[in-house]
Design a protein around this motif. Sequence first.
Motif, PDB file in Angstrom:
ATOM      1  N   TRP A 251       0.659  -1.087  -0.066  1.00  0.00           N
ATOM      2  CA  TRP A 251       0.143   0.010   0.201  1.00  0.00           C
ATOM      3  C   TRP A 251       0.740   1.180   0.519  1.00  0.00           C
ATOM      4  O   TRP A 251       0.730   2.442  -0.227  1.00  0.00           O
ATOM      5  N   ALA A 278       7.648   5.298  -5.964  1.00  0.00           N
ATOM      6  CA  ALA A 278       6.849   3.419  -5.566  1.00  0.00           C
ATOM      7  C   ALA A 278       6.449   2.924  -3.900  1.00  0.00           C
ATOM      8  O   ALA A 278       5.839   2.743  -2.894  1.00  0.00           O
ATOM      9  N   LEU A 283       2.361  -1.076  -4.329  1.00  0.00           N
ATOM     10  CA  LEU A 283       2.917  -2.155  -5.150  1.00  0.00           C
ATOM     11  C   LEU A 283       1.375  -1.237  -5.757  1.00  0.00           C
ATOM     12  O   LEU A 283       1.362  -1.270  -7.581  1.00  0.00           O
ATOM     13  N   ILE A 284       0.240  -0.716  -5.566  1.00  0.00           N
ATOM     14  CA  ILE A 284      -0.816  -0.363  -5.372  1.00  0.00           C
ATOM     15  C   ILE A 284      -0.715   0.799  -6.425  1.00  0.00           C
ATOM     16  O   ILE A 284      -1.024   0.696  -7.775  1.00  0.00           O
ATOM     17  N   VAL A 286       2.646   2.189  -7.715  1.00  0.00           N
ATOM     18  CA  VAL A 286       2.339   1.257  -9.622  1.00  0.00           C
ATOM     19  C   VAL A 286       1.920   0.765 -10.276  1.00  0.00           C
ATOM     20  O   VAL A 286       2.527   0.475 -12.095  1.00  0.00           O
ATOM     21  N   LEU A 287       0.976  -0.522  -9.997  1.00  0.00           N
ATOM     22  CA  LEU A 287       0.351  -0.936 -10.769  1.00  0.00           C
ATOM     23  C   LEU A 287      -0.882   0.006 -12.007  1.00  0.00           C
ATOM     24  O   LEU A 287      -1.309   0.128 -12.658  1.00  0.00           O
ATOM     25  N   LEU A 288      -1.209   1.409 -10.734  1.00  0.00           N
ATOM     26  CA  LEU A 288      -1.992   2.069 -11.565  1.00  0.00           C
ATOM     27  C   LEU A 288      -1.016   3.223 -12.586  1.00  0.00           C
ATOM     28  O   LEU A 288      -1.619   3.315 -13.426  1.00  0.00           O
ATOM     29  N   PHE A 290       1.149   2.012 -14.466  1.00  0.00           N
ATOM     30  CA  PHE A 290       0.755   1.560 -15.766  1.00  0.00           C
ATOM     31  C   PHE A 290      -0.020   0.997 -15.610  1.00  0.00           C
ATOM     32  O   PHE A 290      -0.135   0.462 -17.851  1.00  0.00           O
ATOM     33  N   LEU A 291      -0.854   0.819 -15.399  1.00  0.00           N
ATOM     34  CA  LEU A 291      -2.315   0.732 -16.310  1.00  0.00           C
ATOM     35  C   LEU A 291      -3.078   1.912 -16.833  1.00  0.00           C
ATOM     36  O   LEU A 291      -3.094   2.560 -17.960  1.00  0.00           O
ATOM     37  N   THR A 294      -0.379   1.945 -19.761  1.00  0.00           N
ATOM     38  CA  THR A 294      -1.449   1.560 -20.514  1.00  0.00           C
ATOM     39  C   THR A 294      -2.380   1.996 -21.683  1.00  0.00           C
ATOM     40  O   THR A 294      -2.546   1.439 -22.826  1.00  0.00           O
ATOM     41  N   THR A 331      12.245   3.224 -16.140  1.00  0.00           N
ATOM     42  CA  THR A 331      11.439   2.487 -15.092  1.00  0.00           C
ATOM     43  C   THR A 331      12.184   0.769 -14.432  1.00  0.00           C
ATOM     44  O   THR A 331      12.964   0.265 -13.886  1.00  0.00           O
TER      45      THR A 331
END
Length: 381
Positions: A251, A278, A283-284, A286-288, A290-291, A294, A331
């Motif tokens: 988190w 980060a 991690l959440i 980081v995923l946001l 890259f989302l 994308t 990254t």
Amino acid sequence: MIYQFGAERTGLKKSADHVLIASIILLTGLGLVTLYSASFGFAERFFGDGFYFIFRQVVFAGIGMVLFFAASFIRLETLRKWIKPLVIGTVILCILTFIPGIGVTKNGASRWIRLGSSTYQPSELVKLVLPLYLAHIFDKKRERLDEVSSGIMPPALITLLFFFLIYRQNNFSTAIFIAVNALILFFLAGVKMRYFAAALGILIPLSSLFILTKEHRLRRLISFIFPEWEPLGAGYQVRSSIVTIASGGLWGKGIGQGTRKIASVPEIHSDFIFSAYAEEAGLIGVLLFFLLLTFFAVRGYRTALRTGDVFRRLLACGLVTIIVSQALLNTGVVVGALPATGIPLPFFSAGGSSLATTLLTAGLIVNVSRMPRNEELHDVQ
């Protein structure tokens, strides 16, 4: 029969891709918040003003948004008429970095020119102007791509010129970056594979020579291959970055709550800002990131593939690839998956040159998204 620009000439326009625009705005906002958090302690400690970096970044973000808006509505046919002056002007700006009193040298690198109290890095403009030129010339010469002298040589020479100028600024990583992205456009334009074999036959040994003849580049490469070789030297920044990223957990510690951004990772507000993000977003977060990246990539490439015009298709592909590959390269370095470079993280890293040019680039991609779809194009006598 003229079909490429028929829709534009008849006034047909569809609305811009709102998902694409939203991803750009969100990435810009997230980048500003991250820079504020990452740079405040460092700026307060070394400049006596915690807002030193974020104030300048917000100013350039404002300039960039104006450029973004203008680029998203400009007629691309009008822009094409100015490509030659744009290329010449960019070459002159790159040369000015070597002129005493105009160029600014930092840590042995002559990458900037002085603009009053600020500086500008012309190599950032090359990331926009070169794909613009290549898309234009490949569209113009698309029937002559088998002819070396008239079809291949002109864009190859311009690419080599920019490569040489940026390399002479002691900015090898950016020089390689723009060369590789140029080769991608050569490929997308339909240049025969035998020319790529010749280009790689020159580029690979030349790049190896450039690396082996500069101590700091060689040390970075050795530190990447053997991380334990120099843990407090060339490999220190990357090792510290990895530890900082891992400390964020799932988190994160919360925006503004990172503890390693002042001394643990050198220049964390610049090329290594992703490690600060980060740590605080986890991690959440980081995923946001890259989302969002994308979404930007998918909508950008979708925009390119849905236009029937060669110039617009190559331009959108080239510009999207520049931003996405730069983000992935940065990254990759920050997590230790690639050798260290000086490539900034688009929308995030401190540096007005990068942010303003990135937003200008994004505006041109949005411009292409306003073009009607293939099936909406029709012949105009």
